[in-house]
Design an enzyme around this catalytic site. Structure first.
Site, PDB file in Angstrom:
ATOM      1  N   CYS A 116       0.820  -1.226   0.000  1.00  0.00           N
ATOM      2  CA  CYS A 116       0.000   0.000   0.000  1.00  0.00           C
ATOM      3  C   CYS A 116       0.848   1.268   0.000  1.00  0.00           C
ATOM      4  O   CYS A 116       0.326   2.356  -0.250  1.00  0.00           O
ATOM      5  CB  CYS A 116      -0.956  -0.001   1.180  1.00  0.00           C
ATOM      6  SG  CYS A 116      -2.025  -1.438   1.209  1.00  0.00           S
ATOM      7  N   HIS A 256      -3.032   7.161   2.879  1.00  0.00           N
ATOM      8  CA  HIS A 256      -3.483   5.859   2.375  1.00  0.00           C
ATOM      9  C   HIS A 256      -4.868   5.574   2.959  1.00  0.00           C
ATOM     10  O   HIS A 256      -5.099   5.748   4.156  1.00  0.00           O
ATOM     11  CB  HIS A 256      -2.487   4.774   2.773  1.00  0.00           C
ATOM     12  CG  HIS A 256      -2.981   3.394   2.481  1.00  0.00           C
ATOM     13  ND1 HIS A 256      -3.570   3.066   1.279  1.00  0.00           N
ATOM     14  CD2 HIS A 256      -3.010   2.264   3.234  1.00  0.00           C
ATOM     15  CE1 HIS A 256      -3.930   1.798   1.312  1.00  0.00           C
ATOM     16  NE2 HIS A 256      -3.607   1.290   2.486  1.00  0.00           N
ATOM     17  N   ASN A 286     -10.052  -0.047   0.636  1.00  0.00           N
ATOM     18  CA  ASN A 286      -8.590   0.006   0.543  1.00  0.00           C
ATOM     19  C   ASN A 286      -8.178  -0.565  -0.819  1.00  0.00           C
ATOM     20  O   ASN A 286      -8.346  -1.760  -1.064  1.00  0.00           O
ATOM     21  CB  ASN A 286      -8.004  -0.816   1.696  1.00  0.00           C
ATOM     22  CG  ASN A 286      -6.487  -0.835   1.690  1.00  0.00           C
ATOM     23  OD1 ASN A 286      -5.855  -0.445   0.716  1.00  0.00           O
ATOM     24  ND2 ASN A 286      -5.910  -1.304   2.779  1.00  0.00           N
TER      25      ASN A 286
HETATM   26  C1  LIG Z   1      -9.598  -5.134  10.427  1.00  0.00           C
HETATM   27  C2  LIG Z   1     -10.153  -4.175  11.469  1.00  0.00           C
HETATM   28  C3  LIG Z   1     -11.210  -3.295  10.835  1.00  0.00           C
HETATM   29  C4  LIG Z   1     -10.825  -5.024  12.567  1.00  0.00           C
HETATM   30  O1  LIG Z   1     -11.343  -4.159  13.561  1.00  0.00           O
HETATM   31  P1  LIG Z   1     -11.084  -4.507  15.101  1.00  0.00           P
HETATM   32  O2  LIG Z   1     -11.806  -3.495  15.883  1.00  0.00           O
HETATM   33  O3  LIG Z   1      -9.595  -4.587  15.284  1.00  0.00           O
HETATM   34  O4  LIG Z   1     -11.794  -5.885  15.251  1.00  0.00           O
HETATM   35  P2  LIG Z   1     -11.181  -7.305  15.683  1.00  0.00           P
HETATM   36  O5  LIG Z   1     -10.297  -7.857  14.621  1.00  0.00           O
HETATM   37  O6  LIG Z   1     -10.610  -7.174  17.060  1.00  0.00           O
HETATM   38  O7  LIG Z   1     -12.505  -8.173  15.756  1.00  0.00           O
HETATM   39  C5  LIG Z   1     -13.541  -7.878  16.683  1.00  0.00           C
HETATM   40  C6  LIG Z   1     -14.651  -8.880  16.459  1.00  0.00           C
HETATM   41  O8  LIG Z   1     -15.319  -8.607  15.220  1.00  0.00           O
HETATM   42  C7  LIG Z   1     -15.361  -9.792  14.434  1.00  0.00           C
HETATM   43  N1  LIG Z   1     -15.293  -9.420  13.027  1.00  0.00           N
HETATM   44  C8  LIG Z   1     -14.191  -9.336  12.239  1.00  0.00           C
HETATM   45  N2  LIG Z   1     -14.557  -8.949  11.002  1.00  0.00           N
HETATM   46  C9  LIG Z   1     -15.894  -8.785  11.013  1.00  0.00           C
HETATM   47  C10 LIG Z   1     -16.827  -8.395  10.052  1.00  0.00           C
HETATM   48  N3  LIG Z   1     -16.478  -8.089   8.802  1.00  0.00           N
HETATM   49  N4  LIG Z   1     -18.124  -8.324  10.421  1.00  0.00           N
HETATM   50  C11 LIG Z   1     -18.530  -8.614  11.661  1.00  0.00           C
HETATM   51  N5  LIG Z   1     -17.674  -9.000  12.629  1.00  0.00           N
HETATM   52  C12 LIG Z   1     -16.367  -9.077  12.302  1.00  0.00           C
HETATM   53  C13 LIG Z   1     -14.194 -10.603  14.886  1.00  0.00           C
HETATM   54  O9  LIG Z   1     -14.378 -11.963  14.590  1.00  0.00           O
HETATM   55  C14 LIG Z   1     -14.169 -10.317  16.371  1.00  0.00           C
HETATM   56  O10 LIG Z   1     -15.137 -11.128  16.987  1.00  0.00           O
HETATM   57  P3  LIG Z   1     -14.845 -11.781  18.437  1.00  0.00           P
HETATM   58  O11 LIG Z   1     -14.654 -10.614  19.358  1.00  0.00           O
HETATM   59  O12 LIG Z   1     -16.089 -12.563  18.688  1.00  0.00           O
HETATM   60  O13 LIG Z   1     -13.614 -12.592  18.265  1.00  0.00           O
HETATM   61  C15 LIG Z   1      -9.047  -3.309  12.094  1.00  0.00           C
HETATM   62  O14 LIG Z   1      -8.242  -4.098  12.950  1.00  0.00           O
HETATM   63  C16 LIG Z   1      -8.185  -2.673  11.049  1.00  0.00           C
HETATM   64  O15 LIG Z   1      -8.629  -1.895  10.242  1.00  0.00           O
HETATM   65  N6  LIG Z   1      -6.870  -2.957  11.086  1.00  0.00           N
HETATM   66  C17 LIG Z   1      -5.961  -2.433  10.111  1.00  0.00           C
HETATM   67  C18 LIG Z   1      -6.044  -3.269   8.877  1.00  0.00           C
HETATM   68  C19 LIG Z   1      -5.499  -2.564   7.672  1.00  0.00           C
HETATM   69  O16 LIG Z   1      -5.554  -1.373   7.561  1.00  0.00           O
HETATM   70  N7  LIG Z   1      -4.985  -3.358   6.744  1.00  0.00           N
HETATM   71  C20 LIG Z   1      -4.481  -2.852   5.518  1.00  0.00           C
HETATM   72  C21 LIG Z   1      -3.074  -2.427   5.669  1.00  0.00           C
HETATM   73  S1  LIG Z   1      -2.543  -1.561   4.254  1.00  0.00           S
END
Ligand SMILES: CC(C)(COP(=O)(O)OP(=O)(O)OC[C@H]1O[C@@H](n2cnc3c(N)ncnc32)[C@H](O)[C@@H]1OP(=O)(O)O)[C@@H](O)C(=O)NCCC(=O)NCCS
Length: 329
Positions: A116, A256, A286
């Site tokens: 990215c 980004h 993204n």
């Molecule tokens: C991916 C992201 C949105 C997840 O958000 P988060 O608040 O960290 O959520 P978590 O991963 O801790 O998951 C929380 C819960 O939601 C659930 N969950 C994950 N994706 C889900 C979705 N699409 N819909 C519903 N629930 C979801 C998980 O299973 C978890 O459930 P649990 O508590 O029962 O285990 C966030 O971590 C993020 O944006 N990270 C950066 C990723 C990124 O930018 N990547 C690209 C890099 S260039």
């Protein structure tokens, strides 16, 4: 004699017509518009058609950028395509783009993978090559068909990504849109946090192991979130310091477009109001290397970037890589 000043002479973007909304995704995996929007800021993303490739989208964006710059394919002597979703592992997507556009054989064409952060890496690379005086006009493109590597059964990743392309033409500065600086970083200790498994030489040859790893994105989202905020802040602060600029001199930040909460955190840490950050991830998700040039083109055409503005580009991505660039319009 110093290096010649190099500027962005034109910008362009291309997004496929097909829109995949959060509601559409909620019919495919256990998710909801509410979960996706509150965690990421994304409402919808574009998905390439079966007949569209990374190179066809890249070429479409490049045509717009060349028209904007008032130059033709015959003027281009360098094409760099930043992508993690090349048409094929070999040959380079840049060679496909060259062929789509009819750029002369005297042009150097290659791909660059910094995930990215790829567009900023490509911008800095092209800037250095043009600065050497050996190349005159470069197409710097970020293009992705991430729908081809997303695991559509994995709700933790499939809701985040989209397809698209953005391009700029770099050339000799005529007083505007000059690149002032760029900084690149990599933290290879975190290679495991965000990967596309399969398709590389470090996994068994699929002909010997058909059950081997799929060519899918895997990600440790929570860890990435924290590191991304720290890295983007560092990349922004370093370049501002290097140029003796206070953050409030930045009229527009093109970050980004991964997650609105990451962008909001950086806005707080840099003490820069949220309205200085250009955001279009609600409509595109993204798009990896395409995200910054796609946003840059939209920011310019919508009047969000004005003559004389200093713009900060800042990105992070798999690698982990990160980087920043400054442009005075
Ligand atoms: C991916 C992201 C949105 C997840 O958000 P988060 O608040 O960290 O959520 P978590 O991963 O801790 O998951 C929380 C819960 O939601 C659930 N969950 C994950 N994706 C889900 C979705 N699409 N819909 C519903 N629930 C979801 C998980 O299973 C978890 O459930 P649990 O508590 O029962 O285990 C966030 O971590 C993020 O944006 N990270 C950066 C990723 C990124 O930018 N990547 C690209 C890099 S260039």
């Amino acid at each position: 004699m110093g290096s010649p000043a190099i500027a962005i002479l034109g910008t362009g973007a291309y997004a496929p017509a097909k829109i995949l909304t959060n509601e559409d995704l909620a019919k495919q995996v256990d998710t909801s518009d509410e979960w996706i929007f509150t965690r990421t800021g994304i409402r919808e993303r574009r998905i390439a058609g079966a007949d569209e490739t990374t190179s066809s989208m890249a070429a479409a964006a490049a045509r717009v950028a060349m028209a904007d710059a008032g130059i033709t394919a015959a003027d281009i002597d360098l094409i760099i395509v930043a992508t993690v979703t090349p048409d094929l592992p070999m040959p380079s997507t840049a060679c496909f783009v060259q062929n789509h556009l009819g750029v002369p054989v005297s042009a150097a064409c290659f791909d660059l993978n910094a995930a990215c952060s790829g567009f900023i890496y490509a911008l800095d690379t092209a800037w250095a090559m043009l600065g050497s005086g050996r190349y005159r006009h470069a197409l710097v493109i970020g293009a992705e068909k991430l729908s081809s590597v997303v695991d559509w059964t994995d709700r933790t990743t499939c809701v985040l990504f989209g397809d698209g392309a953005g391009a700029v033409v770099l050339g000799p500065a005529k007083g505007t849109a000059q690149i002032l600086g760029a900084r690149l970083y990599a933290e290879g200790t975190h290679t495991n946090l965000l990967c596309i498994g399969g398709g590389g030489s470090n996994v068994p040859n699929p002909s010997a192991n058909p059950e081997g790893p799929q060519r899918h994105i895997t990600m440790k989202g929570r860890e990435i979130f924290k590191i991304a905020v720290r890295e983007m802040e560092e990349a922004a602060r370093d370049i501002l310091k290097q140029h003796g600029l206070e953050a409030d001199r930045i009229a527009c930040v093109i970050p980004h477009q991964a997650n609105l909460r990451i962008i909001d955190a950086i806005s707080q840490y840099l003490n820069l109001p949220a309205d200085r950050f250009f955001v279009n991830l609600d409509r595109y998700g993204n798009t990896s290397a395409a995200s910054i040039p796609l946003a840059l083109d939209e920011a310019r055409r919508s009047g969000r970037i004005k003559a004389g503005d200093t713009t900060l580009l800042v990105a992070f991505g798999a690698g982990l890589t990160y980087g920043s660039a400054l442009v005075r319009w």
